[in-house]
Design a protein around this motif. Structure first.
Motif, PDB file in Angstrom:
ATOM      1  N   LEU A 162       0.676  -1.379   0.420  1.00 27.85           N
ATOM      2  CA  LEU A 162       0.061   0.064  -0.288  1.00 27.85           C
ATOM      3  C   LEU A 162       0.775   1.362  -0.209  1.00 27.85           C
ATOM      4  CD1 LEU A 162      -3.020  -1.262   2.551  1.00 27.85           C
ATOM      5  CD2 LEU A 162      -3.757  -0.447  -0.131  1.00 27.85           C
ATOM      6  N   SER A 163       1.980   1.247   0.465  1.00 24.31           N
ATOM      7  CA  SER A 163       2.966   2.720   0.577  1.00 24.31           C
ATOM      8  C   SER A 163       3.582   2.846  -0.652  1.00 24.31           C
ATOM      9  CB  SER A 163       3.779   2.329   2.235  1.00 24.31           C
ATOM     10  OG  SER A 163       3.308   2.657   3.548  1.00 24.31           O
ATOM     11  N   GLY A 164       4.075   1.477  -1.170  1.00 26.86           N
ATOM     12  CA  GLY A 164       4.994   1.384  -2.192  1.00 26.86           C
ATOM     13  C   GLY A 164       3.989   1.817  -3.186  1.00 26.86           C
ATOM     14  N   HIS A 165       2.641   1.241  -3.073  1.00 27.56           N
ATOM     15  CA  HIS A 165       1.503   1.693  -4.259  1.00 27.56           C
ATOM     16  C   HIS A 165       0.866   3.445  -4.191  1.00 27.56           C
ATOM     17  CE1 HIS A 165       2.141  -2.073  -6.087  1.00 27.56           C
ATOM     18  NE2 HIS A 165       1.222  -2.540  -5.161  1.00 27.56           N
ATOM     19  N   SER A 166       1.118   3.821  -3.260  1.00 25.96           N
ATOM     20  CA  SER A 166      -0.093   4.910  -3.187  1.00 25.96           C
ATOM     21  C   SER A 166       1.764   6.178  -3.688  1.00 25.96           C
ATOM     22  CB  SER A 166       0.095   5.218  -1.877  1.00 25.96           C
ATOM     23  OG  SER A 166      -0.852   4.439  -1.446  1.00 25.96           O
ATOM     24  N   MET A 167       2.492   5.658  -3.629  1.00 30.35           N
ATOM     25  CA  MET A 167       3.996   6.135  -3.387  1.00 30.35           C
ATOM     26  C   MET A 167       3.989   6.892  -4.895  1.00 30.35           C
ATOM     27  SD  MET A 167       7.149   5.919  -0.545  1.00 30.35           S
ATOM     28  CE  MET A 167       7.854   6.376  -1.663  1.00 30.35           C
ATOM     29  N   SER A 168       3.838   5.458  -5.237  1.00 31.10           N
ATOM     30  CA  SER A 168       4.428   5.570  -6.897  1.00 31.10           C
ATOM     31  C   SER A 168       3.210   6.123  -7.955  1.00 31.10           C
ATOM     32  CB  SER A 168       4.113   4.355  -7.800  1.00 31.10           C
ATOM     33  OG  SER A 168       5.051   3.331  -7.151  1.00 31.10           O
ATOM     34  N   PHE A 169       1.084   5.865  -7.322  1.00 30.56           N
ATOM     35  CA  PHE A 169       0.371   6.352  -7.783  1.00 30.56           C
ATOM     36  C   PHE A 169       0.786   8.068  -7.735  1.00 30.56           C
ATOM     37  CE2 PHE A 169      -3.635   8.924  -7.334  1.00 30.56           C
ATOM     38  CZ  PHE A 169      -4.342   7.947  -8.360  1.00 30.56           C
ATOM     39  N   SER A 170       1.259   8.657  -6.781  1.00 31.95           N
ATOM     40  CA  SER A 170       0.976  10.189  -6.412  1.00 31.95           C
ATOM     41  C   SER A 170       2.730  10.875  -7.840  1.00 31.95           C
ATOM     42  CB  SER A 170       1.342  10.649  -5.401  1.00 31.95           C
ATOM     43  OG  SER A 170       2.724   9.684  -4.248  1.00 31.95           O
TER      44      SER A 170
ATOM     45  N   TYR B 129      -3.513   2.459  -8.791  1.00 30.27           N
ATOM     46  CA  TYR B 129      -4.862   2.917  -8.460  1.00 30.27           C
ATOM     47  C   TYR B 129      -5.327   1.351  -8.187  1.00 30.27           C
ATOM     48  CZ  TYR B 129      -9.651   3.812  -7.292  1.00 30.27           C
ATOM     49  OH  TYR B 129     -11.342   3.667  -7.108  1.00 30.27           O
ATOM     50  N   GLN B 130      -5.384   0.268  -9.179  1.00 33.18           N
ATOM     51  CA  GLN B 130      -5.946  -0.618  -8.871  1.00 33.18           C
ATOM     52  C   GLN B 130      -5.050  -1.771  -8.252  1.00 33.18           C
ATOM     53  OE1 GLN B 130      -8.578  -1.801 -10.183  1.00 33.18           O
ATOM     54  NE2 GLN B 130      -9.085   0.211 -10.972  1.00 33.18           N
TER      55      GLN B 130
ATOM     56  N   SER C 135       2.997   9.814 -10.366  1.00 29.62           N
ATOM     57  CA  SER C 135       2.930   9.185 -11.659  1.00 29.62           C
ATOM     58  C   SER C 135       2.082  10.775 -12.551  1.00 29.62           C
ATOM     59  CB  SER C 135       1.961   8.224 -12.071  1.00 29.62           C
ATOM     60  OG  SER C 135       3.125   6.538 -11.616  1.00 29.62           O
ATOM     61  N   VAL C 136       2.832  10.826 -13.538  1.00 30.91           N
ATOM     62  CA  VAL C 136       1.290  11.991 -14.743  1.00 30.91           C
ATOM     63  C   VAL C 136       0.828  11.333 -15.744  1.00 30.91           C
ATOM     64  CG1 VAL C 136       2.296  13.715 -16.272  1.00 30.91           C
ATOM     65  CG2 VAL C 136       3.673  13.802 -14.466  1.00 30.91           C
ATOM     66  N   TRP C 137       1.527   9.883 -16.385  1.00 30.26           N
ATOM     67  CA  TRP C 137       0.597   9.595 -17.501  1.00 30.26           C
ATOM     68  C   TRP C 137      -0.519   8.587 -16.110  1.00 30.26           C
ATOM     69  CZ3 TRP C 137       5.219   6.256 -20.627  1.00 30.26           C
ATOM     70  CH2 TRP C 137       5.542   7.616 -20.653  1.00 30.26           C
ATOM     71  N   LYS C 138      -1.963   9.353 -17.424  1.00 29.06           N
ATOM     72  CA  LYS C 138      -3.560   8.167 -16.927  1.00 29.06           C
ATOM     73  C   LYS C 138      -2.975   6.990 -16.282  1.00 29.06           C
ATOM     74  CE  LYS C 138      -7.851   9.219 -16.651  1.00 29.06           C
ATOM     75  NZ  LYS C 138      -9.689   9.939 -17.966  1.00 29.06           N
ATOM     76  N   ASP C 139      -2.086   6.403 -17.495  1.00 30.20           N
ATOM     77  CA  ASP C 139      -2.549   4.586 -18.036  1.00 30.20           C
ATOM     78  C   ASP C 139      -1.812   3.905 -16.317  1.00 30.20           C
ATOM     79  OD1 ASP C 139      -0.081   5.676 -19.207  1.00 30.20           O
ATOM     80  OD2 ASP C 139      -0.618   3.762 -20.223  1.00 30.20           O
ATOM     81  N   ILE C 140      -0.923   4.949 -15.939  1.00 30.95           N
ATOM     82  CA  ILE C 140      -0.014   4.361 -14.924  1.00 30.95           C
ATOM     83  C   ILE C 140      -0.213   4.484 -13.822  1.00 30.95           C
ATOM     84  CG2 ILE C 140       2.043   5.098 -13.510  1.00 30.95           C
ATOM     85  CD1 ILE C 140       2.104   3.790 -17.139  1.00 30.95           C
TER      86      ILE C 140
END
Length: 53
Positions: free
Chosen positions: A6-14, A26-27, A16-21
């Motif tokens: 959860l921590s790693g995915h949240s950091m990667s999500f925040s 998010y998923q 990211s600029v590209w919508k698909d990433i």
């Protein structure tokens, strides 16, 4: 393990600029939260999880 995901995915999500990433991360967050909730429910039902008092 899911808390690290959860921590790693949240950091990667925040970050990211590209919508698909962002959609991908998010998923990943949604799946990790589902696994976390299910694991806590199982542990509680078996009496193996200590609650805060």
């Amino acid at each position: 393990m899911t808390t690290y995901g959860l921590s790693g995915h949240s950091m990667s999500f925040s970050g990211s600029v590209w919508k698909d990433i962002r959609h991908y991360y998010y998923q990943c967050n949604m799946y990790a939260m589902d696994v976390y909730n299910k694991s806590i429910d199982i542990l509680l039902s078996k009496g193996s999880y200590e609650r805060d008092t």
